[in-house]
Every structure is written in C-alpha cells, then in structure tokens.
Scaffold this motif. Structure first.
Motif, PDB file in Angstrom:
ATOM      1  N   LEU A  22       0.847  -1.187   0.000  1.00  0.00           N
ATOM      2  CA  LEU A  22       0.000   0.000   0.000  1.00  0.00           C
ATOM      3  C   LEU A  22       0.883   1.237   0.000  1.00  0.00           C
ATOM      4  CD1 LEU A  22      -2.602  -0.928   2.783  1.00  0.00           C
ATOM      5  CD2 LEU A  22      -2.854  -1.223   0.316  1.00  0.00           C
ATOM      6  N   GLU A  23       0.418   2.270  -0.711  1.00  0.00           N
ATOM      7  CA  GLU A  23       1.144   3.524  -0.776  1.00  0.00           C
ATOM      8  C   GLU A  23       0.276   4.646  -0.204  1.00  0.00           C
ATOM      9  OE1 GLU A  23       1.669   3.388  -5.024  1.00  0.00           O
ATOM     10  OE2 GLU A  23       3.705   2.617  -4.831  1.00  0.00           O
ATOM     11  N   THR A  24       0.799   5.876  -0.199  1.00  0.00           N
ATOM     12  CA  THR A  24       0.111   7.015   0.389  1.00  0.00           C
ATOM     13  C   THR A  24      -1.326   7.148  -0.121  1.00  0.00           C
ATOM     14  OG1 THR A  24       2.194   8.194   0.661  1.00  0.00           O
ATOM     15  CG2 THR A  24       0.196   9.522   0.668  1.00  0.00           C
ATOM     16  N   ARG A  25      -2.257   7.232   0.848  1.00  0.00           N
ATOM     17  CA  ARG A  25      -3.694   7.416   0.613  1.00  0.00           C
ATOM     18  C   ARG A  25      -4.382   6.199  -0.001  1.00  0.00           C
ATOM     19  NH1 ARG A  25      -2.324  11.851   3.625  1.00  0.00           N
ATOM     20  NH2 ARG A  25      -3.870  13.537   3.451  1.00  0.00           N
ATOM     21  N   ASP A  26      -3.702   5.063  -0.077  1.00  0.00           N
ATOM     22  CA  ASP A  26      -4.369   3.812  -0.441  1.00  0.00           C
ATOM     23  C   ASP A  26      -5.164   3.303   0.758  1.00  0.00           C
ATOM     24  OD1 ASP A  26      -3.111   3.864  -2.910  1.00  0.00           O
ATOM     25  OD2 ASP A  26      -1.753   2.186  -2.473  1.00  0.00           O
ATOM     26  N   GLY A  27      -6.253   2.577   0.478  1.00  0.00           N
ATOM     27  CA  GLY A  27      -7.034   1.919   1.517  1.00  0.00           C
ATOM     28  C   GLY A  27      -7.158   0.432   1.227  1.00  0.00           C
ATOM     29  N   LEU A  28      -7.195  -0.368   2.283  1.00  0.00           N
ATOM     30  CA  LEU A  28      -7.341  -1.816   2.137  1.00  0.00           C
ATOM     31  C   LEU A  28      -8.312  -2.314   3.191  1.00  0.00           C
ATOM     32  CD1 LEU A  28      -6.211  -4.450   0.702  1.00  0.00           C
ATOM     33  CD2 LEU A  28      -4.758  -4.678   2.732  1.00  0.00           C
ATOM     34  N   GLY A  29      -9.386  -2.973   2.733  1.00  0.00           N
ATOM     35  CA  GLY A  29     -10.322  -3.608   3.650  1.00  0.00           C
ATOM     36  C   GLY A  29     -10.007  -5.094   3.746  1.00  0.00           C
ATOM     37  N   VAL A  30      -9.959  -5.611   4.965  1.00  0.00           N
ATOM     38  CA  VAL A  30      -9.633  -7.023   5.191  1.00  0.00           C
ATOM     39  C   VAL A  30     -10.696  -7.626   6.098  1.00  0.00           C
ATOM     40  CG1 VAL A  30      -7.847  -8.670   5.884  1.00  0.00           C
ATOM     41  CG2 VAL A  30      -7.180  -6.376   5.143  1.00  0.00           C
ATOM     42  N   THR A  31     -11.224  -8.771   5.692  1.00  0.00           N
ATOM     43  CA  THR A  31     -12.191  -9.496   6.521  1.00  0.00           C
ATOM     44  C   THR A  31     -11.736 -10.935   6.689  1.00  0.00           C
ATOM     45  OG1 THR A  31     -13.527  -9.932   4.534  1.00  0.00           O
ATOM     46  CG2 THR A  31     -14.172  -8.052   5.905  1.00  0.00           C
ATOM     47  N   ASP A  32     -12.355 -11.629   7.632  1.00  0.00           N
ATOM     48  CA  ASP A  32     -12.083 -13.052   7.897  1.00  0.00           C
ATOM     49  C   ASP A  32     -10.621 -13.270   8.268  1.00  0.00           C
ATOM     50  OD1 ASP A  32     -14.773 -13.748   7.192  1.00  0.00           O
ATOM     51  OD2 ASP A  32     -14.194 -13.527   5.099  1.00  0.00           O
ATOM     52  N   PHE A  33     -10.169 -12.571   9.293  1.00  0.00           N
ATOM     53  CA  PHE A  33      -8.788 -12.738   9.755  1.00  0.00           C
ATOM     54  C   PHE A  33      -8.755 -12.662  11.277  1.00  0.00           C
ATOM     55  CE2 PHE A  33      -9.280  -8.214   9.992  1.00  0.00           C
ATOM     56  CZ  PHE A  33      -8.434  -7.808  11.014  1.00  0.00           C
ATOM     57  N   GLU A  34      -7.670 -13.156  11.852  1.00  0.00           N
ATOM     58  CA  GLU A  34      -7.439 -13.024  13.292  1.00  0.00           C
ATOM     59  C   GLU A  34      -6.280 -12.076  13.575  1.00  0.00           C
ATOM     60  OE1 GLU A  34      -6.982 -16.823  15.119  1.00  0.00           O
ATOM     61  OE2 GLU A  34      -9.047 -17.459  14.682  1.00  0.00           O
ATOM     62  N   THR A  35      -5.216 -12.179  12.755  1.00  0.00           N
ATOM     63  CA  THR A  35      -4.082 -11.270  12.916  1.00  0.00           C
ATOM     64  C   THR A  35      -3.647 -10.752  11.547  1.00  0.00           C
ATOM     65  OG1 THR A  35      -2.414 -13.025  12.764  1.00  0.00           O
ATOM     66  CG2 THR A  35      -3.231 -12.477  14.971  1.00  0.00           C
ATOM     67  N   LEU A  36      -3.091  -9.546  11.545  1.00  0.00           N
ATOM     68  CA  LEU A  36      -2.530  -8.939  10.342  1.00  0.00           C
ATOM     69  C   LEU A  36      -1.084  -8.546  10.631  1.00  0.00           C
ATOM     70  CD1 LEU A  36      -5.328  -6.444   9.201  1.00  0.00           C
ATOM     71  CD2 LEU A  36      -4.805  -8.677   8.192  1.00  0.00           C
ATOM     72  N   GLU A  37      -0.201  -8.865   9.707  1.00  0.00           N
ATOM     73  CA  GLU A  37       1.193  -8.449   9.823  1.00  0.00           C
ATOM     74  C   GLU A  37       1.368  -7.174   8.995  1.00  0.00           C
ATOM     75  OE1 GLU A  37       5.401  -8.858  10.841  1.00  0.00           O
ATOM     76  OE2 GLU A  37       3.546  -9.697  11.658  1.00  0.00           O
ATOM     77  N   ILE A  38       1.739  -6.104   9.677  1.00  0.00           N
ATOM     78  CA  ILE A  38       1.901  -4.812   9.012  1.00  0.00           C
ATOM     79  C   ILE A  38       3.365  -4.400   9.091  1.00  0.00           C
ATOM     80  CG2 ILE A  38       1.197  -2.392   8.955  1.00  0.00           C
ATOM     81  CD1 ILE A  38      -1.448  -3.244  10.198  1.00  0.00           C
ATOM     82  N   LYS A  39       3.943  -4.155   7.931  1.00  0.00           N
ATOM     83  CA  LYS A  39       5.362  -3.807   7.856  1.00  0.00           C
ATOM     84  C   LYS A  39       5.529  -2.517   7.063  1.00  0.00           C
ATOM     85  CE  LYS A  39       9.941  -5.496   6.525  1.00  0.00           C
ATOM     86  NZ  LYS A  39      10.741  -6.641   6.021  1.00  0.00           N
TER      87      LYS A  39
END
Length: 238
Positions: free
Chosen positions: A205-222
């Motif tokens: 993802l870059e500046t001002r991008d959005g991401l919707g995520v469903t059906d998860f328990e954990t997300l790894e954000i780097k």
C-alpha cells in the motif's frame, strides 16, 4: 482465508470546490460508486483540504458516529449543543449525532489550509442523546506502535463511540513490523495510509491507499518506508 478489497488512492471520488478539495473513499455527495458505498459500518472516509478562512456552514446530522482527525492546521467547531471548540493537529474529535445535531466547521486561520479526515460510522444503537468529545493525543505513543485513539469503552484510551469499533494511529520507521490481533470476532479492518508505504500481509500500500480485510485473526503490518497510517477495526454487519 482472509478476503481483501483494495482501494488505490487514484480511484477515490474527487470534488474540488475551490474552498474545499475533497477525496472520497466511499460514495459521498455527488460521487456515487455502487461498489464503494461502505465497508461494514464504515460509511464515509473523506480526505479534505479546507482553504484558509473557509469551511462548512451549519448543517444537520442524525444517527451517525462522526470522527474528525486533523492532519494539518486547525478546525473550529460549533454545534447545537452549545459546544464551541477548536481541534488542532494531534487531536481527535467525535460527535454522536443520535437524535439529531447541527454543527459548523471552519478553518479559523487566514494564512494556512487545514487538512483532515472525516469518518462516519453507523452506530449500533439509534436515537441516542447527542454527545461531543475531543481529546489531544500523545503522538509519541504512535512511534512503532498501534496507538488506540477510539473504542467502544468510555474508560479506555482515546475517544469512545456507540459502536464496537477500535481505531489506531501508527507512525512506523522503515522496516518496522508489528502484528495486529482482531479485538472482536467477525470485525473487519480498513487500513488507510496517511503517508509512506506499508505492506499488510504482503499486500503493498502507498500514500492514501485503503485496504479492507475481513475473515482474519491477525494482520502483519510492515513499513516499506517511514510511514503513518490509520487502522479502523469495524463490525461488518450493521
């Protein structure tokens, strides 16, 4: 298996009114995209720039949780409950419109623009008594951390709203990674990049991008560069 929906910055709705330059992640005003009406209870995510000395005249809302996060400059607020306050960069404000409220929002400065996010969530209960809250954040807590700025709990960190949602702001150094664990089963996550670049479970993802995520328990954000971003965990059913 998690499901994702990617909203690149350049696919947002855009309206430049001169005094207001607005980008809409979800359908708003004259911009309507039937595939971009909401993400769960997240109904509006507007990325607004308000010209010096300009603003929104008095207008009504009801049965909506309205969150305002200034990114640059100040915003002067007045409402029908008698509140008159200025929110500044580093603050967060919430209005529970409930049974109905009228308010105005103006850039009080004549020498600089104001940039802000305004976010609307559907509440989990209707026709509550309107309320107003604003706090100043300790932005140092956002450094390489998910700093909570909103929750359903009156005594928790940040502001509170009538919805089972949790918002966090983060300011990551390049290369820093951290995992987020969902707080309520069945909730989804909408990640919005304020500046820089990140990856969410490998999705860039870059500046001002959005991401919707469903059906998860954990997300790894780097962080793939020095970056700032907003995490919005929200119920997927109204």
């Amino acid at each position: 298996m998690e499901n994702t929906v990617l909203h690149k910055a350049n696919t947002r709705g855009h309206a430049n009114h001169g005094w207001l330059n607005a980008y809409h992640s979800f359908s708003f005003a004259s911009w309507h995209n039937p595939e971009r009406v909401q993400f769960g209870v997240l109904r509006v995510l507007n990325d607004d720039t308000v010209a010096a000395g300009m603003g929104f005249g008095t207008h009504p809302h009801d049965n909506m949780e309205i969150i305002t996060i200034p990114l640059e400059g100040d915003l002067a607020h007045k409402d029908s409950m008698g509140n008159a306050a200025t929110i500044k960069t580093g603050d967060v404000q919430v209005m529970s419109a409930g049974t109905g409220i009228q308010h105005s929002e103006f850039n009080p400065n004549h020498d600089q623009q104001t940039k802000l996010f305004q976010i609307w969530l559907f509440p989990k209960v209707k026709n509550v008594a309107p309320r107003y809250q604003q706090i100043t954040l300790d932005t140092s807590e956002q450094k390489n951390n998910f700093a909570q700025i909103l929750s359903p709990n009156e005594n928790d960190e940040g502001v509170w709203i009538h919805q089972d949602a949790w918002f966090h702001l983060a300011d990551f150094d390049n290369g820093f990674a951290k995992s987020y664990t969902i707080k309520k089963e069945g909730n989804g996550m909408y990640v919005f990049v304020i500046s820089g670049g990140i990856s969410v479970d490998g999705q860039a993802l870059e500046t001002r991008d959005g991401l919707g995520v469903t059906d998860f328990e954990t997300l790894e954000i780097k962080a793939t560069t020095d970056s700032k971003f907003l995490l919005m965990e929200v119920p997927m059913n109204q």
